[in-house]
Design an enzyme around this catalytic site. Structure first.
Site, short mmCIF file in Angstrom:
data_model
loop_
_atom_site.label_atom_id
_atom_site.label_comp_id
_atom_site.label_asym_id
_atom_site.label_seq_id
_atom_site.Cartn_x
_atom_site.Cartn_y
_atom_site.Cartn_z
N LYS A 1 38.88 56.77 63.22
CA LYS A 1 38.33 55.40 63.19
C LYS A 1 37.40 55.15 64.39
CE LYS A 1 40.48 53.89 59.43
NZ LYS A 1 39.76 53.69 58.18
N ILE B 1 42.49 47.15 50.09
CA ILE B 1 41.48 46.32 50.75
C ILE B 1 40.12 46.53 50.09
CG2 ILE B 1 40.16 46.05 52.91
CD1 ILE B 1 42.74 46.71 54.43
N ASP C 1 35.79 62.77 45.30
CA ASP C 1 36.40 62.80 46.63
C ASP C 1 35.27 62.63 47.65
OD1 ASP C 1 37.52 63.74 49.11
OD2 ASP C 1 39.07 64.79 47.97
N SER D 1 37.12 50.10 59.38
CA SER D 1 37.73 50.71 60.56
C SER D 1 39.19 50.26 60.64
CB SER D 1 36.93 50.29 61.79
OG SER D 1 37.47 50.84 62.95
#
Ligand code: COA
Length: 274
Positions: free
Chosen positions: A166, A26, A71, A148
């Protein structure tokens, strides 16, 4: 439909967009949408090979691209990458905090370190990104977008660690919207549903479960990374200039609570084809 069929290809010209976890899935889809609309892009991820491959694809869309191997749990590395980005491409206008880790696991089988690992990548990583970008966002009157998930507001089996992370991201987003609004910075979240071709779907949706899940989604299908790009572009654009503190759910209706099996049975009875 390409995003340039919907919006001017110059919409983000002279704007810098930083996408954590932008090397795949995404987040890469979102990075591609901004690149197609003229933005300069910085992406970061843990794998050099994936990062270089993603950067190559983004460059083919025409803009300047930088890739940082790091990271998001490493706040110093993230701050250094953002400062370098500001010098190389100009101050960051849009931060997309998308780096995430997920695996399904029963709560009673999950080790404390397994729980902490997901919270550290998702929630602490999002905080590190926002904090590192703050000065540049203030300078550009920019915005932050947090990735989220439905787990933020709906209970999901085997996802206690992800739900905690989340939900934390979304509350932090609201807190930041409140604190940073006076600086001209907008903060919002996107909650994608199942998105085709992503690691998340590979991990959470066994192939034989897919038709059942598709039937349970009001729009009847999984989403695409391009559709998540459209949502991110909207939130970052002047179209959303008065939008802050919002969780934008882009899931085809998957997380609408409704009445579950009862609704599905009624809809089937009504011959909706679902
Ligand atoms: N089930 C249960 N526990 C798991 C697990 C699984 N499938 N995968 C990892 N863990 C636990 C490990 O056992 C370890 O805990 P322990 O020390 O008590 O044994 C802890 O999580 C950390 O694992 P590690 O592999 O060292 O973490 P990492 O930082 O290298 O990797 C993950 C992070 C675990 C989230 C890994 O899945 C990852 O890199 N994911 C990124 C990609 C991704 O998840 N994409 C989807 C996003 S929606």
């Amino acid at each position: 439909m390409r995003i340039t069929d919907l919006l001017p290809a110059t919409l983000f010209r002279d704007k810098t967009v930083f996408v954590t976890g932008g090397t795949s899935g995404i987040n890469l889809g979102i990075a591609r949408s901004f690149a197609a609309l003229g933005a300069s892009l910085a992406i970061c991820g843990r794998s050099r090979a994936k990062g270089e491959h993603a950067a190559q694809g983004l460059r083919a869309l025409g803009g300047e691209v930088r890739c940082h191997v790091l990271d998001v749990r490493d706040a110093d590395a993230l701050l250094a990458a953002m400062e370098q980005t500001g010098q190389d491409l100009g101050p960051i206008h849009t931060l997309v905090a998308g780096a995430a880790g997920n695996f399904p696991c029963r709560a009673e089988d999950l080790s404390p370190n397994g729980f902490k690992t997901v919270v550290d990548i998702d929630l602490l990583g999002a905080f590190n990104a926002a904090r590192s970008a703050f000065e540049q966002l203030k300078q550009t009157q920019g915005n932050a977008i947090f990735i989220s998930a439905g787990q933020s507001f709906m209970p999901y089996a085997f996802q206690a660690h992800v739900g905690a992370a989340k939900a934390g991201i979304d509350q932090m987003m609201r807190d930041l919207a409140l604190e940073w609004g006076p600086h001209g910075i907008r903060c919002n979240s996107i909650a994608p549903g199942p998105i085709d071709g992503t690691e998340g779907v590979k991990r959470l949706v066994p192939e034989d479960m897919r038709p059942h899940l598709e039937r349970a989604i009001p729009l009847g299908r999984f989403g695409t990374v391009e559709e998540m790009g459209q949502v991110a572009v909207f939130l970052a654009s002047p179209l959303a200039s008065y939008v802050t503190g919002t969780l934008l759910v882009a899931d085809g209706g998957q997380n609408l609570p409704g009445s579950g099996i009862w609704t599905q049975a009624l809809m089937r009875g009504a011959g909706s084809g679902n």
